[in-house]
Design a protein around this motif. Structure first.
Motif, short mmCIF file in Angstrom:
data_model
loop_
_atom_site.label_atom_id
_atom_site.label_comp_id
_atom_site.label_asym_id
_atom_site.label_seq_id
_atom_site.Cartn_x
_atom_site.Cartn_y
_atom_site.Cartn_z
N TYR A 36 45.45 35.15 29.58
CA TYR A 36 44.31 35.42 30.50
C TYR A 36 43.25 34.69 30.54
O TYR A 36 42.55 34.32 29.47
N GLY A 37 42.80 33.98 31.64
CA GLY A 37 41.88 32.94 31.66
C GLY A 37 42.59 31.43 31.35
O GLY A 37 41.79 30.41 31.93
N GLY A 38 43.68 31.44 31.20
CA GLY A 38 44.43 30.57 30.89
C GLY A 38 45.52 30.28 32.22
O GLY A 38 45.25 29.46 33.39
N PHE A 39 46.54 30.89 32.20
CA PHE A 39 47.65 31.05 33.30
C PHE A 39 47.24 32.12 34.36
O PHE A 39 47.32 31.75 35.56
N TRP A 40 46.69 32.95 33.98
CA TRP A 40 46.51 34.26 34.92
C TRP A 40 45.00 34.46 35.11
O TRP A 40 44.16 34.79 33.96
N VAL A 41 44.52 34.50 36.34
CA VAL A 41 43.31 34.96 36.76
C VAL A 41 43.23 36.14 37.74
O VAL A 41 42.02 36.53 37.83
N GLY A 42 44.39 36.42 38.11
CA GLY A 42 44.37 37.67 39.03
C GLY A 42 44.48 37.08 40.57
O GLY A 42 43.88 36.16 40.90
N GLU A 43 44.88 37.99 41.37
CA GLU A 43 45.04 37.87 42.64
C GLU A 43 43.41 37.50 43.12
O GLU A 43 43.07 36.91 44.32
N ASP A 44 42.38 38.39 42.84
CA ASP A 44 41.31 38.35 43.48
C ASP A 44 40.23 37.15 42.88
O ASP A 44 39.10 37.25 43.10
N SER A 45 40.85 36.44 41.81
CA SER A 45 39.83 35.52 41.49
C SER A 45 39.39 34.40 42.36
O SER A 45 40.15 34.26 43.25
N ASP A 46 38.29 33.88 42.34
CA ASP A 46 37.90 32.81 43.28
C ASP A 46 38.35 31.55 42.82
O ASP A 46 38.39 30.67 43.71
N ILE A 47 39.11 31.41 41.60
CA ILE A 47 39.79 30.22 41.35
C ILE A 47 41.21 30.10 42.14
O ILE A 47 41.95 31.20 42.08
N PRO A 48 41.59 28.99 42.79
CA PRO A 48 42.68 29.14 43.69
C PRO A 48 43.93 29.55 42.66
O PRO A 48 43.98 29.28 41.56
N ASN A 49 44.73 30.27 43.39
CA ASN A 49 45.72 30.83 42.43
C ASN A 49 47.08 31.35 43.30
O ASN A 49 46.80 31.52 44.55
#
Length: 506
Positions: A32-45
């Motif tokens: 969490y915060g490394g690999f996974w940020v969630g679909e709603d994150s501002d970080i491109p994912n």
């Protein structure tokens, strides 16, 4: 000056790409915060998985990824991590920070990550607090086709086709956080669990029994004795598991006083490098025991936790194991890789601990800005990709190597390895001396060298490291201090540096 003789026409054992494996545990900010940020994150994912992390790791051609632990594996119940995320039960991660785990990153998310990375999955099952049935059903859920209770459950959760999951860990550190078992008690359990981890269809399992900690040679002997001489007797009886594991971490001192990641004395640096070199002794002794019971080398050795372990960075959760990563860490990695090749006929897999934001990580992500930093260790992995699945070449020193005494250990000033694949070869050279450059002559025999390029990883100070403000303080660059001499090459190695020499062969 040191001269190394390399016979380019005498390839040895294949050095498996899986020696460059990785490890992602539910620990700190690795998942969490490394690999996974969630679909709603501002970080491109992509479907919640950080795109820049995937891109960086794909550049390493990572061969496998171990998950979900570590110590976490033996308190993880996989059915809590499937189905709609908002309906998944929560748990407490008692091993790492005593924080609440929402199980948003579970089996489907991990396999999605594996597919994005183009790598193999290494799933570590729960022996410590789980059951044989639980692990057996996890294998069925992931790998079975057709119709069955677990196949129907998988399809209900949106996945029609089974996945390929070749590597399965039968618990983790059963001598400690995985249950505090005796060697014999675990050996019996490993046989039982392995029996019920079925091959479904064409998914063939490589079952890995939880092996020894550091120099617990009795544990290795107990596991090997429990299967006897396998694979080469007239009965043809196969071992219930295909490999056993080993864990070893490098520090500058004892466990209670591991040392700091970026603030250390020269003496602490040399102690660290001597401890890194100690993996050679450990591999030699564990493999000797394995050879006694399995002379045909049908059971592999898996070093699925290795790397540096320092005191956590000040101001961070002590249970999150976040540490910086310097040029010293890079040289610890290069030494390990040089030694791994010596045991390529038995050592099948190795997994750095860990991939993102934990211990000797490839990648650090800033929790406030989201910035991504590639560590010096990342660059060593990248510079080694040509060694993947290549044939090991012996590197023989013509003269006695320079070394220094560090306590009861001897530390060579230089480390080297080489391999060949197709019409190419890669030579890795490390100068572990803090202050003195070294000149190396490579006496190359057996094949014509038609092209040469070189790269170097070093820094003004061995304590230098990369940050969001200075992301390339320690980064590889072309190295031109290399020249042809009669019969080979001459290479200049600056103090505390790592150099790779790539050869084109006729």
């Amino acid at each position: 000056m040191t001269t190394y003789v390399i016979n380019l026409d005498l390839p040895g054992a294949v050095q498996s790409r899986h020696l460059y494996g990785h490890f992602a545990e539910h620990l700190g900010r690795c998942i969490y915060g490394g690999f996974w940020v969630g679909e709603d994150s501002d970080i491109p994912n992509e479907r919640g998985i950080r795109s820049d992390v995937v891109e960086a790791l794909r550049a390493l051609n990572i061969p496998n990824l171990r998950w979900p632990g570590g110590c976490f594996a033996d308190e993880y119940h996989w059915k809590d991590g499937i189905g709609p995320r908002e309906q998944r039960p929560r748990m407490v991660n008692t091993h790492w920070g005593n924080v609440e785990e929402n199980n948003h990153f579970g089996t489907h998310e991990f396999m999605d990550l594996v597919e994005l990375l183009g790598t193999d999955a290494y799933v570590n099952g729960n022996v410590g607090s789980g059951t044989v049935r639980e692990m057996s059903e996890w294998v069925e859920y992931l790998t079975r086709d057709g119709d069955s209770p677990m196949v129907r459950l998988r399809k209900e959760n949106g996945r029609e086709q089974p996945w390929k999951v070749p590597y399965w860990g039968i618990g983790n550190e059963a001598w400690g956080c995985g249950g505090n078992m005796t060697a014999q008690a675990y050996a019996d359990l490993a046989r039982q669990y392995a029996t019920f981890l079925r091959d479904h269809g064409d998914n063939k399992l490589y079952r890995i029994a939880a092996g020894a900690n550091v120099d617990d040679f009795g544990w290795t002997e107990a596991l090997m004795k429990s299967v006897g001489c396998v694979g080469c007797n007239s009965s043809g009886v196969a071992s219930p598991y295909q490999a056993i594991s080993l864990h070893y971490y490098t520090m500058s001192a004892e466990w209670e006083n591991k040392g700091k990641a970026t603030v250390f004395t020269d003496d602490e640096y040399y102690a660290t490098m001597a401890n890194a070199w100690h993996i050679n002794t450990l591999l030699k002794r564990h493999t000797t025991i394995m050879d006694h019971y399995d002379p045909c080398k049908t059971i592999g050795l898996v070093l699925d936790e290795w790397g540096t372990w320092w005191q956590v960075e000040e101001g961070t959760n002590p249970g999150f194991l976040y540490q910086q990563n310097t040029m010293r860490d890079a040289l610890v990695a290069s030494v390990h890789f040089d030694i791994f090749g010596k045991y390529a006929d038995r050592l099948f897999m190795a997994n750095i601990a860990q991939t993102v934001n934990v211990l000797q990580a490839m990648i650090l992500t800033d929790p406030d800005t989201g910035a991504l930093v590639l560590t010096p260790t990342y660059h060593v992995f990248e510079m080694n990709t040509a060694h993947h699945d290549a044939h090991v070449l012996d590197v023989v020193a013509k003269d006695a190597p320079v070394s220094r005494k560090i306590g009861d250990k001897k530390l060579p000033a230089l480390s080297a390895s080489a391999s060949t694949k197709d019409n190419s070869a890669l030579i890795s050279l490390s100068n572990l001396d803090l202050d003195h450059a070294r000149t190396i002559t490579l006496d190359l025999r057996g094949r014509e060298v038609t092209g040469v390029t070189a790269r170097i990883l070093t820094a003004p100070d061995v304590r230098d490291h990369n940050t969001p403000d200075a992301p390339d303080a320690v980064a590889p660059r072309e190295w031109t201090e290399i020249s042809r001499v009669d019969g080979g090459l001459q290479v200049e190695l600056p103090a505390h540096s790592y150099v790779t020499v790539s050869l084109d062969l006729a």
